[in-house]
Motif scaffolding. Structure first.
Motif, PDB file in Angstrom:
ATOM      1  N   ILE A   1       0.832  -1.197   0.000  1.00 43.83           N
ATOM      2  CA  ILE A   1       0.000   0.000   0.000  1.00 43.83           C
ATOM      3  C   ILE A   1       0.870   1.251   0.000  1.00 43.83           C
ATOM      4  N   VAL A   2       0.440   2.245  -0.767  1.00 41.06           N
ATOM      5  CA  VAL A   2       1.104   3.550  -0.775  1.00 41.06           C
ATOM      6  C   VAL A   2       0.143   4.534  -0.106  1.00 41.06           C
ATOM      7  N   PRO A   3       0.333   4.821   1.175  1.00 40.17           N
ATOM      8  CA  PRO A   3      -0.638   5.628   1.920  1.00 40.17           C
ATOM      9  C   PRO A   3      -0.622   7.092   1.494  1.00 40.17           C
ATOM     10  N   CYS A   4      -1.793   7.719   1.609  1.00 41.68           N
ATOM     11  CA  CYS A   4      -1.908   9.121   1.181  1.00 41.68           C
ATOM     12  C   CYS A   4      -1.260  10.078   2.171  1.00 41.68           C
ATOM     13  N   GLY A   5      -1.257   9.708   3.460  1.00 46.76           N
ATOM     14  CA  GLY A   5      -0.656  10.556   4.477  1.00 46.76           C
ATOM     15  C   GLY A   5      -1.561  11.641   5.022  1.00 46.76           C
ATOM     16  N   THR A   6      -2.766  11.787   4.458  1.00 43.34           N
ATOM     17  CA  THR A   6      -3.631  12.895   4.865  1.00 43.34           C
ATOM     18  C   THR A   6      -5.004  12.466   5.383  1.00 43.34           C
ATOM     19  N   CYS A   7      -5.438  11.240   5.127  1.00 36.62           N
ATOM     20  CA  CYS A   7      -6.760  10.814   5.593  1.00 36.62           C
ATOM     21  C   CYS A   7      -6.726  10.580   7.106  1.00 36.62           C
ATOM     22  N   ARG A   8      -7.877  10.371   7.703  1.00 33.45           N
ATOM     23  CA  ARG A   8      -7.963  10.226   9.164  1.00 33.45           C
ATOM     24  C   ARG A   8      -7.169   9.023   9.656  1.00 33.45           C
ATOM     25  N   PHE A   9      -7.122   7.959   8.853  1.00 31.12           N
ATOM     26  CA  PHE A   9      -6.405   6.751   9.275  1.00 31.12           C
ATOM     27  C   PHE A   9      -4.896   6.969   9.232  1.00 31.12           C
ATOM     28  N   CYS A  10      -4.420   7.593   8.176  1.00 31.68           N
ATOM     29  CA  CYS A  10      -2.987   7.888   8.086  1.00 31.68           C
ATOM     30  C   CYS A  10      -2.553   8.799   9.228  1.00 31.68           C
ATOM     31  N   LYS A  11      -3.373   9.785   9.552  1.00 31.03           N
ATOM     32  CA  LYS A  11      -3.019  10.718  10.631  1.00 31.03           C
ATOM     33  C   LYS A  11      -2.996  10.034  11.987  1.00 31.03           C
ATOM     34  N   ARG A  12      -3.716   8.930  12.120  1.00 34.80           N
ATOM     35  CA  ARG A  12      -3.724   8.170  13.371  1.00 34.80           C
ATOM     36  C   ARG A  12      -2.619   7.120  13.419  1.00 34.80           C
ATOM     37  N   GLY A  13      -1.838   7.014  12.347  1.00 33.05           N
ATOM     38  CA  GLY A  13      -0.817   5.975  12.276  1.00 33.05           C
ATOM     39  C   GLY A  13      -1.337   4.665  11.725  1.00 33.05           C
ATOM     40  N   GLN A  14      -2.605   4.625  11.318  1.00 34.92           N
ATOM     41  CA  GLN A  14      -3.204   3.411  10.755  1.00 34.92           C
ATOM     42  C   GLN A  14      -3.110   3.450   9.228  1.00 34.92           C
ATOM     43  N   TYR A  15      -1.895   3.596   8.728  1.00 38.30           N
ATOM     44  CA  TYR A  15      -1.696   3.820   7.298  1.00 38.30           C
ATOM     45  C   TYR A  15      -2.205   2.673   6.435  1.00 38.30           C
ATOM     46  N   TRP A  16      -2.252   1.468   6.984  1.00 38.73           N
ATOM     47  CA  TRP A  16      -2.710   0.321   6.202  1.00 38.73           C
ATOM     48  C   TRP A  16      -4.215   0.361   5.940  1.00 38.73           C
ATOM     49  N   LEU A  17      -4.926   1.216   6.666  1.00 34.02           N
ATOM     50  CA  LEU A  17      -6.361   1.409   6.442  1.00 34.02           C
ATOM     51  C   LEU A  17      -6.636   2.665   5.617  1.00 34.02           C
ATOM     52  N   CYS A  18      -5.595   3.257   5.055  1.00 34.15           N
ATOM     53  CA  CYS A  18      -5.684   4.492   4.275  1.00 34.15           C
ATOM     54  C   CYS A  18      -6.940   4.503   3.405  1.00 34.15           C
ATOM     55  N   ASP A  19      -7.688   5.609   3.451  1.00 31.74           N
ATOM     56  CA  ASP A  19      -8.990   5.664   2.795  1.00 31.74           C
ATOM     57  C   ASP A  19      -8.922   5.520   1.278  1.00 31.74           C
ATOM     58  N   PRO A  20      -8.002   6.179   0.568  1.00 32.02           N
ATOM     59  CA  PRO A  20      -7.900   5.890  -0.872  1.00 32.02           C
ATOM     60  C   PRO A  20      -7.507   4.442  -1.153  1.00 32.02           C
ATOM     61  N   HIS A  21      -6.763   3.840  -0.228  1.00 37.09           N
ATOM     62  CA  HIS A  21      -6.355   2.434  -0.289  1.00 37.09           C
ATOM     63  C   HIS A  21      -5.680   2.110  -1.618  1.00 37.09           C
ATOM     64  N   ASP A  22      -4.623   2.839  -1.896  1.00 33.90           N
ATOM     65  CA  ASP A  22      -3.880   2.641  -3.138  1.00 33.90           C
ATOM     66  C   ASP A  22      -2.865   1.516  -2.969  1.00 33.90           C
ATOM     67  N   VAL A  23      -3.179   0.373  -3.564  1.00 37.58           N
ATOM     68  CA  VAL A  23      -2.317  -0.805  -3.541  1.00 37.58           C
ATOM     69  C   VAL A  23      -1.755  -0.999  -4.948  1.00 37.58           C
ATOM     70  N   TYR A  24      -0.463  -1.311  -5.024  1.00 38.04           N
ATOM     71  CA  TYR A  24       0.149  -1.556  -6.327  1.00 38.04           C
ATOM     72  C   TYR A  24      -0.659  -2.566  -7.140  1.00 38.04           C
TER      73      TYR A  24
END
Length: 355
Positions: free
Chosen positions: A101-124
């Motif tokens: 996963i390539v996390p966006c860094g800006t969604c609520r999950f990324c800001k909480r450190g839960q980058y694997w749940l990143c809302d855009p969920h961009d997986v290669y």
């Protein structure tokens, strides 16, 4: 001198996969270009190649895939070019693996450190703007999470880092204790990847279930205390017999078959922990009162591999996570159709492509 063109498998839609010649991408700011050594075929890649609603939309679900895209998220490669501003201690010639996963860094999950749940969920390997590893070269984007791995590690072991990292997270979700009896349902790549991680937690007993005897033999070799084939014996009764009638403390569902859910609910003890790991092949209908009123079961999901890569790399390199024989088939990129067919038919365990 890098070539201008490369071979790549390109998905234009379900069932519309074509080996094409495309431009070699150039790394931009913060990006690295890697030459792919190998890329594993995940069950998700196979399902995406069919008209699966989970990937292409339908049956009330939105589509995850955005064609045309280059599939593949289980890849390893060598850094051959770098843009300006690459973060981390990377250099040309490094052998690297990237989290899927390539996390966006800006969604609520990324800001909480839960980058694997990143809302855009961009997986290669599922979207046109994030090409995967079924090609000769691939870009690691600016926000990708990358790790250097030893060059001497055989590719058949190195290519297992991504799936085994997912396995490690699934095991951690089970909160396994030393007195637990653990049932692992499914001894494919991901299930086999869990065995070493489970054994390091020193449970009282590890029981592995699978319909394939070869996989059960591997599970025994990797450290399972007891293996059962539910196609030949009553696995539920055997687990109850092994636990004085109480049932297992932890059940890890790694088959992807809906019947495994009901099986787990029957063989798990009161107060047990159920980990749902698989991408299911269909819907499962169960009596939910078993979860609550009858047994008070705790259910955990497991997604991707957060904070697991460094420990997985160390475990594979050291041998604490057994890998021998997991890669069963190796195909050149031009034979991708045969490779997908072998993976789809379950004729092997892990099938990989080498460009």
């Amino acid at each position: 001198m890098l070539p201008e063109k490369m071979r790549a498998l390109v998905a234009h839609g379900p069932g519309e996969y074509v080996l094409e010649t495309v431009p070699v991408p150039e790394p931009g700011y913060g990006e690295m270009l890697i030459k792919i050594e190998a890329c594993g075929i995940c069950a998700g890649d196979v399902k995406a190649s069919h008209k699966s609603a989970r990937f292409w939309g339908g049956d009330g679900m939105p589509g995850f895939c955005k064609p045309p895209f280059i599939p593949g998220h289980e890849f390893v490669g060598e850094v051959v070019a770098m843009g300006d501003g690459v973060e981390g201690d990377f250099k040309l010639g490094d052998r690297v693996v990237s989290e899927q996963i390539v996390p966006c860094g800006t969604c609520r999950f990324c800001k909480r450190g839960q980058y694997w749940l990143c809302d855009p969920h961009d997986v290669y390997g599922f979207k046109n703007y994030l090409p995967g590893g079924m090609a000769e070269y691939a870009i690691l984007p600016r926000r990708s999470i990358n790790y250097v791995i030893p060059k001497e590690l055989p590719i058949e072991r190195a290519v297992l880092i991504e799936p085994f990292a997912c396995s490690l997270h699934g095991v951690e979700q089970g909160r396994i204790q030393v007195d637990d009896v653990v049932v692992l349902a499914g001894a494919g790549t991901l299930g086999l990847g869990m065995i070493g991680a489970i054994k390091q937690r020193n449970p009282r007993k590890l029981i592995v279930l699978d319909m394939n005897d070869h996989r059960l033999e591997m599970a025994s070799r990797f450290g399972a205390d007891l293996v059962l084939n539910p196609g030949r014996e009553n696995a539920i009764q055997r687990v109850l017999d092994e636990t004085d009638g109480y049932g297992c403390d932890v059940y890890l569902e790694v088959t992807g078959h809906p019947s495994s859910v009901g099986q787990g609910l029957e063989m798990i003890c009161k107060g047990g922990r159920f980990v749902e790991f698989s991408v299911m092949s269909g819907t499962s209908t169960v009596d939910w009162s078993i979860i609550g009123d009858a047994k008070e079961i705790t259910i955990y999901g497991s997604q991707l591999s957060p904070y697991c890569y460094e420990r997985t790399i160390d475990g594979i390199v050291s041998g604490r996570l057994p890998t021998e024989g997991v890669v069963s088939h190796v195909f050149p990129l031009e034979d991708w159709a045969e490779a997908f067919a072998v993976a789809d038919a379950g004729k092997g365990i892990k099938v990989i492509l080498k460009p």
